[in-house]
Design an enzyme around this catalytic site. Structure first.
Site, PDB file in Angstrom:
ATOM      1  N   GLY A  29      30.976 -28.519 -73.198  1.00 33.17           N
ATOM      2  CA  GLY A  29      30.408 -27.785 -72.070  1.00 33.17           C
ATOM      3  C   GLY A  29      30.014 -26.364 -72.448  1.00 33.17           C
ATOM      4  N   CYS A  54      21.455 -29.858 -73.862  1.00 29.15           N
ATOM      5  CA  CYS A  54      22.872 -30.183 -73.817  1.00 29.15           C
ATOM      6  C   CYS A  54      23.153 -31.126 -72.656  1.00 29.15           C
ATOM      7  CB  CYS A  54      23.735 -28.947 -73.675  1.00 29.15           C
ATOM      8  SG  CYS A  54      25.476 -29.429 -73.690  1.00 29.15           S
TER       9      CYS A  54
END
Ligand SMILES: Cc1cc2nc3c(=O)[nH]c(=O)nc-3n(C[C@H](O)[C@H](O)[C@H](O)COP(=O)(O)O)c2cc1C
Length: 300
Positions: free
Chosen positions: A71, A128
């Site tokens: 993350g 991402c």
């Protein structure tokens, strides 16, 4: 023998880089790897403010690689400028800063802060899969990718590399969108979205449920995508995905990558990057290749 490559006016002593997020800013690896031997250090993604990352567990081993859902934990641009850039400037290697954000404004703030720093290039992570707030859309829709590329290009003082997501139907279309919007280069692949289930707990292994797959098992997918992009665009390509040794790296170069990056392999073998540099040189000697450009894109 020439191993130098140039991307957007920046010359690298060899085509071997670290893949973002697998090498920090080189501090932990400095003990094992002589950073002076690398073409470039590509840093972990940095945002405008510190990010805590996702809840744990956030990494898991899978066949042929790993899943991660870190993350994009990072200390934010202030700490990065104060701590990481001066550390990297001690070495004779190029510095590529990986930039992440949740909104276009976040990205632009980081890019503007880096404008007066002595870094060589920016790699814009639009791909991402672990950040939910919308960053996912930048890397997965050609129109969004185009918009963010143009916005970053307008503000950036350094050349920009757009890092592409493999989680799309047509990677070449994404590379073309980035090129048309002004990208100086593209890098690929980021991780492939995956999932692992703990059958005893009857639950997801990762707290985030899904994670990004990387490591040796993704290499054939990555080589295919690099090849497709190399046929579709004329800007340079930085190839990555499952590179563990020089043979792997050479596949990417022959498929059309001007440079390569080593990612998950660093976790298994901290010497991997340096070994890839030496292995490419040994291969060139063995095959009597004078200039690395003789093999870049040699497979048509
Ligand atoms: C733990 C981990 C963290 C990563 N963090 C980032 C990141 O911050 N920014 C980014 O663009 N890519 C990130 N990546 C993706 C890698 O840079 C690379 O694109 C991907 O892992 C494929 O290469 P590999 O198979 O050699 O690992 C990360 C990968 C891993 C495994």
């Amino acid at each position: 023998m020439n191993t130098k490559v140039t991307i957007a006016g920046v010359t690298f002593k060899n085509p071997v880089m670290t893949a973002s997020g697998t090498f920090g800013s080189g501090m932990e690896y400095g003990e094992f790897v002589d950073l002076n031997q690398l073409g470039a250090v590509v840093t972990k993604g940095v945002a405008n403010v510190p990010w805590p990352g996702n809840p744990t567990p956030r990494v898991a081993e899978v066949y042929g690689g790993m899943l991660n859902a870190i993350g994009l934990q990072n200390p934010g641009i202030d700490v990065f400028i104060e701590r990481d850039i001066p550390f990297l400037k001690q070495y004779d290697t190029k510095i590529i800063v990986n930039v992440c954000g949740k909104t276009v404004e976040d990205y632009l703030e980081v890019v503007e802060r880096l404008a007066d720093t002595d870094v060589d290039m920016l790699e814009i992570n639009v791909s991402c899969p672990n950040v939910k707030e919308g960053a996912i859309a930048f890397g997965q829709r050609a129109d969004c990718l185009s918009d963010i590329t143009a916005a970053v290009k307008k503000k950036a003082r350094q050349p920009i590399i757009m890092k592409l997501s493999p989680n799309v139907t047509d990677i070449a279309e994404m590379a073309k969108a980035a090129e048309a919007a002004g990208a100086d280069a593209v890098s690929l692949i980021n991780t492939l979205t995956g999932m692992k289930i703990d059958i005893r707990r009857r639950n997801f292994v990762l707290a985030n449920k899904t994670g990004g797959m990387s490591g040796p098992a993704v290499k054939p997918v990555a080589v295919r995508m690099v090849y497709q992009c190399a046929r579709a665009v004329s800007i340079p390509i930085i190839g990555m995905g499952g590179i563990s040794n020089a043979e792997d790296a050479l596949e990417f170069l022959m498929a059309g990558a001007t440079a390569v990056a080593v990612g998950a392999a660093n976790f298994i073998n901290p010497y991997a990057t340096e070994e890839v540099v030496k292995g490419i040189e040994a291969f060139m000697k063995e095959e009597k290749i004078q200039d690395i450009h003789e093999i870049i894109g040699c497979v048509k």
